[in-house]
Design a protein around this motif. Structure first.
Motif, PDB file in Angstrom:
ATOM      1  N   LEU A  81       0.920  -1.244  -0.040  1.00 54.11           N
ATOM      2  CA  LEU A  81      -0.047   0.025   0.029  1.00 54.11           C
ATOM      3  C   LEU A  81       1.034   1.138   0.161  1.00 54.11           C
ATOM      4  CD1 LEU A  81      -2.800  -0.762   2.526  1.00 54.11           C
ATOM      5  CD2 LEU A  81      -3.142  -1.145   0.033  1.00 54.11           C
ATOM      6  N   MET A  82       0.349   2.198  -0.766  1.00 47.58           N
ATOM      7  CA  MET A  82       1.144   3.616  -0.639  1.00 47.58           C
ATOM      8  C   MET A  82       0.053   4.838  -0.997  1.00 47.58           C
ATOM      9  SD  MET A  82       2.585   3.537  -4.641  1.00 47.58           S
ATOM     10  CE  MET A  82       3.812   2.040  -4.307  1.00 47.58           C
ATOM     11  N   ALA A  83       0.819   5.872  -0.685  1.00 49.54           N
ATOM     12  CA  ALA A  83      -0.132   7.102  -0.919  1.00 49.54           C
ATOM     13  C   ALA A  83       0.357   7.544  -2.362  1.00 49.54           C
ATOM     14  CB  ALA A  83       0.039   8.050  -0.002  1.00 49.54           C
ATOM     15  N   SER A  84      -0.718   8.299  -2.964  1.00 49.66           N
ATOM     16  CA  SER A  84      -0.426   8.519  -4.300  1.00 49.66           C
ATOM     17  C   SER A  84      -1.336   9.698  -4.839  1.00 49.66           C
ATOM     18  CB  SER A  84      -0.892   7.384  -5.670  1.00 49.66           C
ATOM     19  OG  SER A  84      -0.852   7.736  -6.820  1.00 49.66           O
ATOM     20  N   ASP A  85      -0.659  10.665  -5.239  1.00 47.06           N
ATOM     21  CA  ASP A  85      -1.561  11.754  -6.005  1.00 47.06           C
ATOM     22  C   ASP A  85      -2.253  11.427  -7.185  1.00 47.06           C
ATOM     23  OD1 ASP A  85      -0.275  13.584  -4.182  1.00 47.06           O
ATOM     24  OD2 ASP A  85       1.313  13.823  -5.432  1.00 47.06           O
ATOM     25  N   LEU A  86      -2.968  12.406  -7.613  1.00 46.95           N
ATOM     26  CA  LEU A  86      -3.921  11.852  -8.943  1.00 46.95           C
ATOM     27  C   LEU A  86      -3.606  12.885  -9.887  1.00 46.95           C
ATOM     28  CD1 LEU A  86      -7.521  11.603  -7.346  1.00 46.95           C
ATOM     29  CD2 LEU A  86      -5.903   9.979  -8.017  1.00 46.95           C
ATOM     30  N   ASP A  87      -3.454  12.447 -11.201  1.00 47.67           N
ATOM     31  CA  ASP A  87      -3.166  13.352 -12.336  1.00 47.67           C
ATOM     32  C   ASP A  87      -4.350  14.059 -12.625  1.00 47.67           C
ATOM     33  OD1 ASP A  87      -4.625  11.669 -13.684  1.00 47.67           O
ATOM     34  OD2 ASP A  87      -3.260  10.983 -14.574  1.00 47.67           O
ATOM     35  N   LEU A  93      -1.118   8.514  -9.847  1.00 46.07           N
ATOM     36  CA  LEU A  93       0.297   8.337 -10.386  1.00 46.07           C
ATOM     37  C   LEU A  93       1.264   7.250  -9.776  1.00 46.07           C
ATOM     38  CD1 LEU A  93       0.786  12.424 -10.177  1.00 46.07           C
ATOM     39  CD2 LEU A  93       0.232  11.155 -12.352  1.00 46.07           C
ATOM     40  N   GLY A  94       0.864   6.920  -8.523  1.00 43.08           N
ATOM     41  CA  GLY A  94       1.855   5.799  -7.973  1.00 43.08           C
ATOM     42  C   GLY A  94       2.879   6.442  -6.995  1.00 43.08           C
ATOM     43  N   SER A  95       2.712   7.562  -6.741  1.00 39.87           N
ATOM     44  CA  SER A  95       3.782   8.216  -5.641  1.00 39.87           C
ATOM     45  C   SER A  95       3.281   9.496  -5.241  1.00 39.87           C
ATOM     46  CB  SER A  95       5.187   8.389  -6.239  1.00 39.87           C
ATOM     47  OG  SER A  95       5.130   9.303  -7.371  1.00 39.87           O
ATOM     48  N   THR A  96       3.586   9.993  -4.423  1.00 41.71           N
ATOM     49  CA  THR A  96       3.308  11.689  -3.815  1.00 41.71           C
ATOM     50  C   THR A  96       4.326  12.022  -3.005  1.00 41.71           C
ATOM     51  OG1 THR A  96       1.611  12.631  -2.562  1.00 41.71           O
ATOM     52  CG2 THR A  96       2.401  10.417  -1.602  1.00 41.71           C
ATOM     53  N   GLU A  97       4.587  13.241  -2.894  1.00 37.57           N
ATOM     54  CA  GLU A  97       5.427  13.978  -2.282  1.00 37.57           C
ATOM     55  C   GLU A  97       4.934  14.511  -0.797  1.00 37.57           C
ATOM     56  OE1 GLU A  97       7.305  16.908  -4.417  1.00 37.57           O
ATOM     57  OE2 GLU A  97       8.477  15.472  -5.837  1.00 37.57           O
ATOM     58  N   ASP A  98       3.710  14.125  -0.579  1.00 40.80           N
ATOM     59  CA  ASP A  98       2.938  14.472   0.517  1.00 40.80           C
ATOM     60  C   ASP A  98       3.409  13.667   1.650  1.00 40.80           C
ATOM     61  OD1 ASP A  98       0.903  15.076   2.489  1.00 40.80           O
ATOM     62  OD2 ASP A  98      -0.654  15.591   0.870  1.00 40.80           O
ATOM     63  N   SER A  99       4.078  14.228   2.625  1.00 40.40           N
ATOM     64  CA  SER A  99       4.794  13.362   3.808  1.00 40.40           C
ATOM     65  C   SER A  99       3.631  12.887   4.555  1.00 40.40           C
ATOM     66  CB  SER A  99       5.648  13.911   4.371  1.00 40.40           C
ATOM     67  OG  SER A  99       5.371  15.270   4.945  1.00 40.40           O
ATOM     68  N   THR A 100       2.457  13.817   4.720  1.00 39.56           N
ATOM     69  CA  THR A 100       1.445  13.394   5.820  1.00 39.56           C
ATOM     70  C   THR A 100       0.692  12.489   5.400  1.00 39.56           C
ATOM     71  OG1 THR A 100       1.415  15.899   6.435  1.00 39.56           O
ATOM     72  CG2 THR A 100      -0.607  14.497   7.085  1.00 39.56           C
ATOM     73  N   ALA A 101       0.223  12.437   3.962  1.00 45.06           N
ATOM     74  CA  ALA A 101      -0.422  11.205   3.537  1.00 45.06           C
ATOM     75  C   ALA A 101       0.230  10.069   3.252  1.00 45.06           C
ATOM     76  CB  ALA A 101      -1.056  11.822   2.068  1.00 45.06           C
ATOM     77  N   ALA A 102       1.552  10.067   3.095  1.00 46.38           N
ATOM     78  CA  ALA A 102       2.341   8.892   3.031  1.00 46.38           C
ATOM     79  C   ALA A 102       2.680   8.219   4.540  1.00 46.38           C
ATOM     80  CB  ALA A 102       3.773   9.299   2.622  1.00 46.38           C
ATOM     81  N   LYS A 103       2.706   9.242   5.419  1.00 43.64           N
ATOM     82  CA  LYS A 103       2.867   8.685   6.998  1.00 43.64           C
ATOM     83  C   LYS A 103       1.420   7.893   7.452  1.00 43.64           C
ATOM     84  CE  LYS A 103       4.471   8.171  11.030  1.00 43.64           C
ATOM     85  NZ  LYS A 103       3.282   7.644  11.928  1.00 43.64           N
TER      86      LYS A 103
END
Length: 516
Positions: A81-87, A93-103
């Motif tokens: 499982l991972m956090a991902s941004d939407l295009d 997108l399969g990745s995100t730079e949002d550290s809060t969502a990733a945590k």
């Protein structure tokens, strides 16, 4: 066990329990956050559904169905499982730079181990009854410490009592949902006809499972019938056999011990079917008890006129009902493989597939079966866990990030050693990754601080494999260095038939021997 993970809570942890009090509506029919409001009774009303109960019964009695659930669960447990941004089109997108969502996503079910259990259990729930419940509760343990627990429950473990929701937990406790600290979310496949109801591949396959169970019972009954009565042995009345007289004590010598059966006299008389049956049972019993005895080796003797020998027959009452049942069950198994949400080869096997076609089967299974199920689960976790928590953290736009999945572990080839060797030889793979691809660790790397003795031993091995290195390594090994003349002579010996370069006339073109 029903509990996926438990961890102690402190002020530094993100309080996931506050999400249920936000009243955020579900965005899809695949997930329904539950509170003590009016939708609770509706969402839990299907818990006594007959279709779900019947599906669970076949899960417990049909091995092929439970195997499919294990196959799906084992595959989903390897998904990350991972956090991902939407295009701009709304695709992950399969990745995100949002550290809060990733945590937040990293903390789901307490981490990778808990997530593997959560996904594995949800695979079974979505396959058999078509729905499962994810509960995130906060309660004290036996030591009085407050902890957060993740549970995956079935509808039968959740009941509605008045204005309360009671959950049967795996440790035997009945826990009452606290809307201010807990989350209870329904994850399910909505039925096309009524989106509030759940559906599943197993529910659709119930008639097929009935046929498999019925034919299995028929085959089992036929086997027991043949064991209970194995036909008729027809014996002519002219047949006789040696019959041993029962041992008895002598009247003339009453004090002597009774003779053993082996010492008893035998005589021939005509026998009946019961006599033959009794004799067969006696001999077979003795042979089973003592395989080395004579009864296990010597045949049973029957005496009859020559014309009566062929009249001794074993009459059986076999029928083709078993073959018919086997054929029917095989066809039902094929229908089941086409109905359940897995590749047909999972049930039918890959005996006719080579390693390349088997690999393509795995790829197709991931794209057609694993990915859609993971999409349903991730959608539920996004709406019930991630976005409510992002809102409590003051996120600018929680709708721009989702829980997503990575199937890299499933799509990697099981053996990449040859690919690693080729990449390493081409200079595009590091030493560390090369060792990792071959299954080795950093501890297996060659030492860099070799002693002089170790270096000398390595040099000897190099010269043994490549004698041309001797002039350069001779002194290091401990031998005198060869003179230039000796080196030239060794080169001439290693290339017989060629004229030494020193003997060639200046300006003369020399062709190697054998070329025309």
């Amino acid at each position: 066990m029903a509990r996926i993970n438990r961890r102690l809570l402190s002020n530094t942890h993100i309080d996931a329990s506050k999400a249920s009090s936000l009243g955020i509506p579900s965005l899809t029919a695949a997930t329904t956050p539950v509170s003590l409001g009016g939708n609770t009774r509706n969402t839990t009303s299907n818990q006594k559904n007959t279709g779900a109960s019947t599906a669970w019964e076949y899960y417990d009695t049909v091995g092929e169905l439970s195997y499919v659930c294990r196959w799906l669960g084992n595959n989903l447990s390897q998904v990350k499982l991972m956090a991902s941004d939407l295009d701009e089109n709304g695709d992950p997108l399969g990745s995100t730079e949002d550290s809060t969502a990733a945590k937040i996503v990293a903390d789901i079910a307490g981490g990778p181990a808990g997530q593997a259990q959560l996904l594995s259990r949800l695979a079974t729930f979505l396959t058999v009854p078509g729905e499962g419940w994810v509960a995130v509760i906060t309660r004290k343990d036996d030591d009085g410490n407050l902890g957060q627990e993740w549970h995956v429950l079935s509808s039968e473990e959740i009941t509605h009592k008045g204005n309360q929701i009671v959950m049967e937990l795996g440790d035997g406790d009945n826990y009452t949902l606290n809307p201010s600290t807990d989350i209870l979310t329904r994850v399910y496949h909505p039925h096309p006809r009524r989106s509030r109801e759940a559906t599943s591949p197993t529910r659709v396959a119930i008639p097929i499972l009935k046929e498999i169970q019925r034919t299995t019972a028929t085959i089992d009954g036929a086997a027991k019938s043949r064991l209970a009565g194995n036909g008729i042995l027809a014996i002519p009345s002219e047949v006789s056999m040696p019959v041993q007289a029962a041992p008895s004590s002598s009247k003339d010598a009453p004090g002597l011990p009774t003779p053993t059966p082996a010492d008893s006299p035998t005589y021939d008389r005509k026998v009946s079917a019961s006599d033959v049956s009794a004799q067969l049972q006696q001999v077979m019993t003795m042979a089973i008890q003592d395989p080395a005895s004579a009864a296990a080796l010597v045949p049973i003797v029957l005496q009859a006129p020559g014309e009566q020998i062929d009249n001794i027959r074993h009459i059986t009452f076999e029928s083709d009902i078993t073959d018919t049942a086997l054929n029917t069950r095989d066809k039902a198994m094929l229908r089941l493989a086409r109905t359940l949400d897995v590749p047909q080869e999972v049930l039918l096997g890959t005996a006719d597939a080579n390693h390349w076609s088997a690999w393509q089967i795995d790829e197709a299974g991931i794209k057609s079966h694993i990915a859609p199920m993971m999409t349903v689960i991730c959608d539920a976790l996004t709406d019930a866990i991630l976005r409510p928590l992002l809102k409590t953290q003051g996120h600018a736009d929680p709708s721009k990030v989702v829980v997503w999945f990575d199937t890299t572990k499933l799509t990697q080839r099981p053996n990449r050693s040859q690919d690693a060797k080729d990449a390493f030889a081409a200079g595009v793979l590091s030493d560390d990754k090369f060792r990792e691809a071959l299954g080795f660790t950093e501890d297996d790397a060659p030492p860099t601080d070799l002693s002089e003795e170790q270096l000398r031993s390595m040099a000897i091995q190099m010269v043994t494999k490549a004698p041309s290195l001797y002039p350069q390594l001779a002194e290091f090994i401990g031998f005198p260095a060869p003179t230039p003349q000796q080196v030239q002579q060794s080169q001439q010996v290693s290339s017989p038939g060629q004229t030494p370069v020193a003997d060639l006339p200046v300006g003369e073109t020399h062709n190697p021997p054998g070329t025309e």
